[in-house]
Write a protein that holds these residues in place. Sequence first.
Motif, PDB file in Angstrom:
ATOM      1  N   PRO A   2       0.796  -1.232   0.000  1.00  0.00           N
ATOM      2  CA  PRO A   2       0.000   0.000   0.000  1.00  0.00           C
ATOM      3  C   PRO A   2       0.826   1.279   0.000  1.00  0.00           C
ATOM      4  N   VAL A   3       1.905   1.325   0.791  1.00  0.00           N
ATOM      5  CA  VAL A   3       2.678   2.559   0.917  1.00  0.00           C
ATOM      6  C   VAL A   3       3.356   2.934  -0.400  1.00  0.00           C
ATOM      7  N   LEU A   4       3.537   1.962  -1.286  1.00  0.00           N
ATOM      8  CA  LEU A   4       4.183   2.222  -2.573  1.00  0.00           C
ATOM      9  C   LEU A   4       3.224   2.155  -3.747  1.00  0.00           C
ATOM     10  N   ALA A   5       2.310   1.199  -3.734  1.00  0.00           N
ATOM     11  CA  ALA A   5       1.631   0.836  -4.984  1.00  0.00           C
ATOM     12  C   ALA A   5       0.112   0.891  -4.951  1.00  0.00           C
ATOM     13  N   GLU A   6      -0.482   1.394  -3.891  1.00  0.00           N
ATOM     14  CA  GLU A   6      -1.942   1.477  -3.829  1.00  0.00           C
ATOM     15  C   GLU A   6      -2.388   2.715  -4.606  1.00  0.00           C
ATOM     16  N   SER A   7      -2.402   2.577  -5.927  1.00  0.00           N
ATOM     17  CA  SER A   7      -2.572   3.719  -6.821  1.00  0.00           C
ATOM     18  C   SER A   7      -3.987   3.799  -7.391  1.00  0.00           C
ATOM     19  N   GLU A   8      -4.349   4.980  -7.884  1.00  0.00           N
ATOM     20  CA  GLU A   8      -5.656   5.200  -8.490  1.00  0.00           C
ATOM     21  C   GLU A   8      -5.674   4.875  -9.974  1.00  0.00           C
ATOM     22  N   PHE A   9      -4.508   4.755 -10.595  1.00  0.00           N
ATOM     23  CA  PHE A   9      -4.490   4.405 -12.010  1.00  0.00           C
ATOM     24  C   PHE A   9      -3.165   3.764 -12.378  1.00  0.00           C
ATOM     25  N   CYS A  10      -3.155   3.127 -13.549  1.00  0.00           N
ATOM     26  CA  CYS A  10      -1.986   2.401 -14.024  1.00  0.00           C
ATOM     27  C   CYS A  10      -2.095   2.265 -15.539  1.00  0.00           C
ATOM     28  N   ILE A  11      -0.974   2.296 -16.225  1.00  0.00           N
ATOM     29  CA  ILE A  11      -0.950   2.026 -17.659  1.00  0.00           C
ATOM     30  C   ILE A  11       0.148   1.012 -17.940  1.00  0.00           C
ATOM     31  N   ASN A  12      -0.104   0.165 -18.919  1.00  0.00           N
ATOM     32  CA  ASN A  12       0.852  -0.878 -19.287  1.00  0.00           C
ATOM     33  C   ASN A  12       1.910  -0.270 -20.214  1.00  0.00           C
ATOM     34  N   PRO A  13       3.184  -0.218 -19.802  1.00  0.00           N
ATOM     35  CA  PRO A  13       4.211   0.413 -20.626  1.00  0.00           C
ATOM     36  C   PRO A  13       4.658  -0.435 -21.818  1.00  0.00           C
ATOM     37  N   VAL A  14       4.076  -1.615 -21.960  1.00  0.00           N
ATOM     38  CA  VAL A  14       4.428  -2.478 -23.094  1.00  0.00           C
ATOM     39  C   VAL A  14       3.464  -2.252 -24.263  1.00  0.00           C
ATOM     40  N   ASN A  15       2.149  -2.223 -23.976  1.00  0.00           N
ATOM     41  CA  ASN A  15       1.174  -1.973 -25.055  1.00  0.00           C
ATOM     42  C   ASN A  15       0.403  -0.667 -24.887  1.00  0.00           C
ATOM     43  N   TRP A  16       0.682   0.072 -23.815  1.00  0.00           N
ATOM     44  CA  TRP A  16       0.061   1.362 -23.540  1.00  0.00           C
ATOM     45  C   TRP A  16      -1.464   1.266 -23.514  1.00  0.00           C
ATOM     46  N   ARG A  17      -1.922   0.214 -22.817  1.00  0.00           N
ATOM     47  CA  ARG A  17      -3.346   0.026 -22.565  1.00  0.00           C
ATOM     48  C   ARG A  17      -3.608   0.178 -21.067  1.00  0.00           C
ATOM     49  N   VAL A  18      -4.821   0.622 -20.724  1.00  0.00           N
ATOM     50  CA  VAL A  18      -5.201   0.734 -19.318  1.00  0.00           C
ATOM     51  C   VAL A  18      -6.181  -0.364 -18.926  1.00  0.00           C
ATOM     52  N   ASP A  19      -6.582  -1.193 -19.888  1.00  0.00           N
ATOM     53  CA  ASP A  19      -7.434  -2.336 -19.582  1.00  0.00           C
ATOM     54  C   ASP A  19      -6.571  -3.581 -19.387  1.00  0.00           C
ATOM     55  N   ASP A  20      -7.215  -4.733 -19.291  1.00  0.00           N
ATOM     56  CA  ASP A  20      -6.468  -5.954 -18.985  1.00  0.00           C
ATOM     57  C   ASP A  20      -6.019  -6.715 -20.232  1.00  0.00           C
ATOM     58  N   THR A  21      -5.850  -6.015 -21.348  1.00  0.00           N
ATOM     59  CA  THR A  21      -5.288  -6.643 -22.541  1.00  0.00           C
ATOM     60  C   THR A  21      -3.830  -6.987 -22.274  1.00  0.00           C
ATOM     61  N   PRO A  22      -3.462  -8.255 -22.326  1.00  0.00           N
ATOM     62  CA  PRO A  22      -2.075  -8.634 -22.010  1.00  0.00           C
ATOM     63  C   PRO A  22      -1.104  -8.196 -23.097  1.00  0.00           C
ATOM     64  N   ALA A  23       0.140  -7.972 -22.706  1.00  0.00           N
ATOM     65  CA  ALA A  23       1.213  -7.617 -23.634  1.00  0.00           C
ATOM     66  C   ALA A  23       2.376  -8.548 -23.416  1.00  0.00           C
ATOM     67  N   ILE A  24       3.090  -8.868 -24.494  1.00  0.00           N
ATOM     68  CA  ILE A  24       4.240  -9.764 -24.406  1.00  0.00           C
ATOM     69  C   ILE A  24       5.519  -8.927 -24.493  1.00  0.00           C
ATOM     70  N   LEU A  25       6.373  -9.102 -23.496  1.00  0.00           N
ATOM     71  CA  LEU A  25       7.638  -8.378 -23.421  1.00  0.00           C
ATOM     72  C   LEU A  25       8.790  -9.368 -23.569  1.00  0.00           C
ATOM     73  N   ASN A  26       9.736  -9.047 -24.439  1.00  0.00           N
ATOM     74  CA  ASN A  26      10.932  -9.889 -24.636  1.00  0.00           C
ATOM     75  C   ASN A  26      10.579 -11.347 -24.957  1.00  0.00           C
ATOM     76  N   ASP A  27       9.454 -11.529 -25.634  1.00  0.00           N
ATOM     77  CA  ASP A  27       9.009 -12.842 -26.143  1.00  0.00           C
ATOM     78  C   ASP A  27       8.495 -13.801 -25.086  1.00  0.00           C
ATOM     79  N   THR A  28       8.832 -13.599 -23.836  1.00  0.00           N
ATOM     80  CA  THR A  28       8.499 -14.605 -22.811  1.00  0.00           C
ATOM     81  C   THR A  28       7.717 -14.071 -21.613  1.00  0.00           C
ATOM     82  N   ILE A  29       7.666 -12.757 -21.446  1.00  0.00           N
ATOM     83  CA  ILE A  29       7.037 -12.175 -20.254  1.00  0.00           C
ATOM     84  C   ILE A  29       5.679 -11.591 -20.614  1.00  0.00           C
TER      85      ILE A  29
END
Length: 317
Positions: free
Chosen positions: A226-253
């Motif tokens: 909570p002290v670090l990560a209990e945030s009001e918003f988040c964006i995925n820096p791999v596909n730049w989506r704010v929904d739960d669309t998954p993104a593949i990073l470095n082929d395996t992640i």
Amino acid sequence: MKKNCILIFFLGIIFTAFISCTSKEFIPAAPDYNYQLMWYSQDDDPNGTGADVFYVVSTWETDWTSDEGKVCHYADVWNQTHRDHMKIEISKVSEYMSQGNRFYSPYYRHMTIDGWVTQDEKLIKNREKLSMKDVCNAFDIFERQRDKTRPLIIAGFSQGGLSVVELLKHMSDETYSQLAAAYVLGYKVTKEDLNACNRIKPALFEDDIGVTICYNTVKDVKYVIPVLAESEFCINPVNWRVDDTPAILNDTITVTVSPEYHVLVVSGYSGDEYKPYRDFINVGDIHSCEPWLYSECLKKNISVRAKKWRELANAGE
């Protein structure tokens, strides 16, 4: 008369106790940002077409004792060893954030990890006041001296991410108009922050400008700190989506936003290179990965948003 003497006696005890308590803490001398010694800078923009990046480093020191035997809860910018510690992170971030840009990062009296480990929000906010005084002073000098026709990027990791949130509150509307984006890496933006500052606008796409990019990485939402990560918003820096669309990073992640908890949930990546620290970070969360795991994505995105800012600025001329 007797009552007055008793009152004076007890006031004297309180004052002595106060002096005794406060004298046990050592506050390092403030940095002077007119000296190059207080800065790490890198100019990799020979054509003058990039952005000005202002980066705030994370936490590197633990509590330490001064020569007088007093405990200090802050880094000492006049201590070469402390600057060298901060430089480890700053120089590595500069390797990708400075590409095509002018990169600046101040050494500052960041609060030590001992304050964070308490996970006491009140204590952290109180100690951070001194650190933010340095960051704001550095930013004001940086802003006065830089070319205002260039897009501005501010970024920070962990404690540096907190500083970015507070800088958005500190800056003027005129300075905000120069902002391409603010990157809060491994820290949160709270509802109180949003209510306090209309300059904090969640990023929704890859190329919107004047926005704040915020994310934290965990293996499972149950590991949110909570002290670090209990945030009001988040964006995925791999596909730049704010929904739960998954993104593949470095082929395996696989990297997916949790819309409920506003964090990144990763699979296919252990983060074992980041060892647990005092049962606080890297225990199910992967806090220490934030500036590194997505570095290529961040490098590209800084360029995209800076270019978009220039296009809009030129269209408005």
